[in-house]
Design a protein around this motif. Structure first.
Motif, short mmCIF file in Angstrom:
data_model
loop_
_atom_site.label_atom_id
_atom_site.label_comp_id
_atom_site.label_asym_id
_atom_site.label_seq_id
_atom_site.Cartn_x
_atom_site.Cartn_y
_atom_site.Cartn_z
N GLN A 83 52.15 49.18 50.35
CA GLN A 83 51.16 50.34 50.73
C GLN A 83 50.54 50.87 49.29
O GLN A 83 49.33 51.31 49.65
CB GLN A 83 51.79 51.47 51.40
CG GLN A 83 52.39 51.34 52.71
CD GLN A 83 52.74 52.40 53.46
OE1 GLN A 83 52.75 53.74 52.61
NE2 GLN A 83 52.95 52.48 54.69
N ASP A 84 51.14 50.68 48.08
CA ASP A 84 50.25 51.01 47.07
C ASP A 84 50.19 50.12 46.10
O ASP A 84 49.78 50.29 44.68
CB ASP A 84 50.87 52.42 46.25
CG ASP A 84 52.36 52.01 46.20
OD1 ASP A 84 52.90 50.67 46.41
OD2 ASP A 84 53.02 52.74 45.24
N ARG A 85 50.08 48.83 46.59
CA ARG A 85 49.95 47.60 45.58
C ARG A 85 49.00 46.77 46.14
O ARG A 85 49.49 46.02 47.40
CB ARG A 85 51.34 47.14 45.28
CG ARG A 85 52.14 48.08 44.14
CD ARG A 85 53.54 47.44 43.96
NE ARG A 85 53.09 46.12 43.17
CZ ARG A 85 54.09 44.98 43.02
NH1 ARG A 85 55.16 45.11 43.57
NH2 ARG A 85 53.77 44.01 42.26
N ALA A 86 48.10 46.09 45.21
CA ALA A 86 47.39 44.92 45.73
C ALA A 86 47.04 43.99 44.39
O ALA A 86 46.70 44.73 43.38
CB ALA A 86 46.02 45.31 46.10
N ALA A 87 47.20 42.88 44.42
CA ALA A 87 46.90 41.87 43.45
C ALA A 87 45.76 41.10 43.58
O ALA A 87 45.51 40.43 44.46
CB ALA A 87 48.20 40.89 43.48
N ARG A 88 44.84 41.10 42.63
CA ARG A 88 43.57 40.45 42.43
C ARG A 88 44.20 38.83 42.36
O ARG A 88 44.70 38.46 41.34
CB ARG A 88 42.79 41.01 41.52
CG ARG A 88 41.47 40.12 41.27
CD ARG A 88 40.56 40.68 40.16
NE ARG A 88 39.94 41.82 40.42
CZ ARG A 88 40.44 43.00 39.89
NH1 ARG A 88 41.23 43.08 38.89
NH2 ARG A 88 39.85 44.05 40.38
N VAL A 89 43.33 38.14 43.28
CA VAL A 89 43.82 36.73 43.39
C VAL A 89 42.90 36.03 42.14
O VAL A 89 41.73 36.29 41.98
CB VAL A 89 43.33 36.19 44.49
CG1 VAL A 89 43.65 34.55 44.49
CG2 VAL A 89 44.20 36.67 45.85
N ALA A 90 43.72 35.23 41.45
CA ALA A 90 43.25 34.51 40.06
C ALA A 90 42.36 35.13 39.23
O ALA A 90 41.92 34.54 38.27
CB ALA A 90 42.40 33.17 40.95
N GLY A 91 42.44 36.75 39.11
CA GLY A 91 41.61 37.13 38.09
C GLY A 91 40.08 37.21 38.49
O GLY A 91 39.25 37.42 37.48
N ARG A 92 39.79 36.92 39.45
CA ARG A 92 38.06 37.02 39.74
C ARG A 92 37.71 38.13 40.12
O ARG A 92 38.35 38.87 41.16
CB ARG A 92 38.06 35.71 40.83
CG ARG A 92 38.44 34.21 40.38
CD ARG A 92 38.42 33.37 41.58
NE ARG A 92 38.85 31.99 41.33
CZ ARG A 92 37.95 31.04 40.48
NH1 ARG A 92 36.77 31.33 40.21
NH2 ARG A 92 38.40 29.97 40.03
#
Length: 307
Positions: A83-92
């Motif tokens: 709910q409070d975490r999202a990871a940017r895919v591949a640093g793009r």
């Protein structure tokens, strides 16, 4: 006709006009961000110094490979972890304006490069991109440098999109390698289904429009509420959300639309029906909401950290 009935109809007309103005403003903002001023649109789509976070959300989907929710946004594609975490895919950091998941780890996207890529000579529009590894890498399929596709919508063997650069609906019969030019409309969202691939609905400031010839021509869909976003589900039904956050479901042409729940946070910026019961919607504050009962109620899937 009683005075009360006349007043009720006047009120409904006034409310619809207000919603239409809001929807027109939404279209104008989206098209302005993707219009001819390439410097403005691409500079805004890249970080400066500290991580800018997700930014405005344009698309949502669930990867059938692992059930993860993905968010396509102003500063890249993100995998929701909590709910409070999202990871940017591949640093793009690309501005991902169009996005859809078409199979396990298989994504389609469009939009604009990050400013850092533009500074190195990247073209201002991404065209259609395809990823076979959940967004880790992307391959250009078509229209790189010229097209900015919004509302990417698969329908069986067909793929629909709205090109913000030409203002036209497009259809591909070969997974996006070649495109057939369709009608010119002010489109916010497109909806189509594999069981009837030649039919596509479009949400516009004038109301929901429908095409039964693969997007070549559109007519007004009678009896539909004014919606900003729309999706097609199994069984021939449609589900969508108005600019006021009200969720509606119905069947094309019969006018029997049902008001369901209301989206927390008001106006949607992105919306998708994973199936008839599971809905995902993003709101202006960058939150992602999920319904497991067809839009009657929503829970928080992701909330960005406060600024």
């Amino acid at each position: 006709m009683s005075g009360g009935t006349a007043m009720s109809r006047t009120t409904r007309r006034s409310r619809r006009a207000t919603l239409a103005v809001s929807l027109t403003a939404t279209v104008s903002l989206v098209l302005a961000a993707c219009g001819g001023d390439d410097t403005t649109s691409t500079t805004a789509s890249s970080p400066a110094g500290a991580d800018p976070g997700i930014g405005h959300i344009h698309g949502l989907g669930v990867d059938p490979a692992d059930g993860a929710i993905y968010v396509a946004a102003h500063y890249g594609v993100f995998r929701i972890i909590g709910q409070d975490r999202a990871a940017r895919v591949a640093g793009r950091f690309q501005d991902t304006m169009g996005f859809t998941i078409v199979g396990p780890k298989t994504f389609l996207a469009s939009g604009h490069p990050a400013a850092a890529e533009m500074a190195k000579g990247a073209r201002p529009h991404l065209g259609l991109l395809r990823s076979a590894d959940a967004g880790a890498t992307w391959t250009e399929v078509s229209e790189g440098g010229s097209a900015d596709f919004h509302g990417l919508q698969p329908a069986g063997t067909k793929l629909y999109a709205f090109d913000s650069q030409t203002g036209q609906v497009r259809r591909s019969d070969d997974e996006g390698r070649k495109w057939i030019i369709g009608a010119r409309l002010q489109v916010v969202d497109l909806a189509a289904h594999r069981n009837r691939p030649d039919r596509v609905h479009a949400t516009t400031p004038e109301g929901v429009q429908v095409s039964d010839d693969g997007g070549a021509t559109f007519t007004k869909a009678s009896g539909t509420p004014l919606l900003s976003h729309l999706d097609a589900v199994d069984g021939g039904g449609l589900v969508g959300v108005g600019v006021d956050g009200q969720v509606h479901s119905g069947r094309p042409g019969d006018g029997s639309w049902q008001r369901l729940g209301r989206l927390p946070g008001g106006q949607a910026t992105a919306f998708t029906a994973v199936d008839a019961r599971r809905l995902l919607a993003a709101t202006e504050d960058g939150s992602v909401h999920e319904s497991r009962d067809g839009g009657r109620s929503f829970t928080m899937a992701y909330r960005p950290a406060p600024n």
